[in-house]
Design an enzyme around this catalytic site. Structure first.
Site, short mmCIF file in Angstrom:
data_model
loop_
_atom_site.label_atom_id
_atom_site.label_comp_id
_atom_site.label_asym_id
_atom_site.label_seq_id
_atom_site.Cartn_x
_atom_site.Cartn_y
_atom_site.Cartn_z
CE LYS A 45 59.33 9.59 55.29
NZ LYS A 45 59.20 8.33 56.09
N GLY A 46 61.99 10.44 49.03
CA GLY A 46 62.92 9.83 48.08
C GLY A 46 63.93 10.77 47.45
CD GLU A 101 59.24 12.37 42.51
OE1 GLU A 101 60.09 12.07 43.37
OE2 GLU A 101 58.06 12.06 42.61
CG ASP A 102 62.19 9.27 44.25
OD1 ASP A 102 61.28 9.62 43.48
OD2 ASP A 102 61.99 8.54 45.24
CG ASP A 105 57.24 3.20 38.49
OD1 ASP A 105 57.58 2.61 37.47
OD2 ASP A 105 56.72 2.60 39.46
CE LYS A 133 61.20 1.56 38.35
NZ LYS A 133 60.42 0.72 39.31
CG PHE A 154 61.08 -1.98 43.69
CD1 PHE A 154 59.98 -1.14 43.48
CD2 PHE A 154 61.75 -1.91 44.91
CE1 PHE A 154 59.56 -0.26 44.47
CE2 PHE A 154 61.32 -1.03 45.91
CZ PHE A 154 60.23 -0.21 45.69
CB VAL A 155 66.07 0.85 41.75
CG1 VAL A 155 66.47 0.10 40.50
CG2 VAL A 155 65.19 2.05 41.39
CG ASP A 161 61.03 3.67 50.71
OD1 ASP A 161 60.70 4.24 49.65
OD2 ASP A 161 60.21 3.21 51.52
NE ARG A 167 62.93 6.76 52.95
CZ ARG A 167 62.00 6.88 52.00
NH1 ARG A 167 62.34 7.22 50.78
NH2 ARG A 167 60.73 6.66 52.26
P1 IMP Z 1 54.91 7.09 40.01
O1 IMP Z 1 53.77 7.94 40.49
O2 IMP Z 1 54.48 5.70 39.68
O3 IMP Z 1 55.72 7.73 38.91
O4 IMP Z 1 55.82 6.84 41.25
C1 IMP Z 1 56.61 7.78 41.81
C2 IMP Z 1 57.09 7.38 43.18
O5 IMP Z 1 57.00 5.97 43.43
C3 IMP Z 1 58.55 7.72 43.30
O6 IMP Z 1 58.71 9.04 43.70
C4 IMP Z 1 59.03 6.71 44.30
O7 IMP Z 1 58.85 7.21 45.61
C5 IMP Z 1 58.16 5.50 44.09
N1 IMP Z 1 58.83 4.49 43.25
C6 IMP Z 1 58.60 4.21 41.96
N2 IMP Z 1 59.43 3.25 41.50
C7 IMP Z 1 60.22 2.93 42.55
C8 IMP Z 1 61.32 2.01 42.70
O8 IMP Z 1 61.75 1.28 41.79
N3 IMP Z 1 61.88 1.99 43.94
C9 IMP Z 1 61.47 2.76 44.98
N4 IMP Z 1 60.46 3.63 44.86
C10 IMP Z 1 59.84 3.72 43.66
#
Ligand code: IMP
Length: 180
Positions: A45-46, A101-102, A105, A133, A154-155, A161, A167
């Protein structure tokens, strides 16, 4: 207290900065995808808020579809496990896919999705991410369009969310968690 003003939230990127940067990304995408068969794929949903603002800044014919993958739930750390909860409604065959993508990470989610989309015979697959990040990266992903590179915090807000909350904030804020 207003949901928008809380002591545990520290504004990192305000509303005007977000909108200005999205306009720039939209202009760049408009130039780059001219004459192509642009298919936006938004990761729920992000990325929903980012997608709706970004697509209005792209002056080209395009389609938009949504995919939902497993998220962290109420936890602030990635499990590394990716599950498709809702798949796309449309075919990507021959399309120039731009995954919206939001935040990137660890990169594990995008790494999985990019691989998955390439196997659907897309003509090209690129990524637009509002936030990056890089400090926490575990899997390499090429992000063609990045809104903002942020520190390892963490944002929340603007689609992002914590336990499904925040959100609706029109800005991006660092969430001060109790345990940290
Ligand atoms: P990744 O697979 O670790 O790159 O994570 C991707 C997903 O984790 C993102 O699409 C977000 O939904 C969630 N996420 C990662 N970091 C944050 C954060 O700082 N705040 C909120 N959601 C996050």
């Amino acid at each position: 207290m207003s949901e928008f003003i809380q002591p545990n939230l520290k504004v990192l990127i305000d509303r005007a900065q977000i909108q200005e940067r999205i306009q720039q990304l939209g202009n760049q995408i408009t130039t780059d995808y001219h004459g192509k068969s642009l298919a936006l794929v938004s990761v729920l949903k992000g990325a929903s808020l980012f997608t709706s603002d970004l697509m209005r800044c792209v002056d080209l014919p395009l389609t938009v579809d949504f995919i939902a993958v497993s998220s962290y739930g109420a936890a602030a750390k990635s499990s590394g496990e990716v599950r498709i909860l809702k798949d796309l409604d449309t075919s990507l065959k021959g399309r120039d896919v731009l995954v919206v993508e939001d935040i990137v990470d660890t990169g594990l989610t995008l790494n999985y999705l990019l691989d998955n989309f390439r196997r659907r015979d897309a003509a090209s697959v690129q990524v637009a991410a509002l936030l990056d990040k890089p400090e926490r990266r575990l899997a390499h992903v090429d992000v063609a369009y990045t809104g903002f590179t942020i520190p390892n915090e963490f944002v929340v807000g603007y689609g992002l969310d914590y336990a499904e909350r925040y959100r609706n904030l029109p800005y991006i804020a660092v969430l001060q968690l109790e345990e940290s």
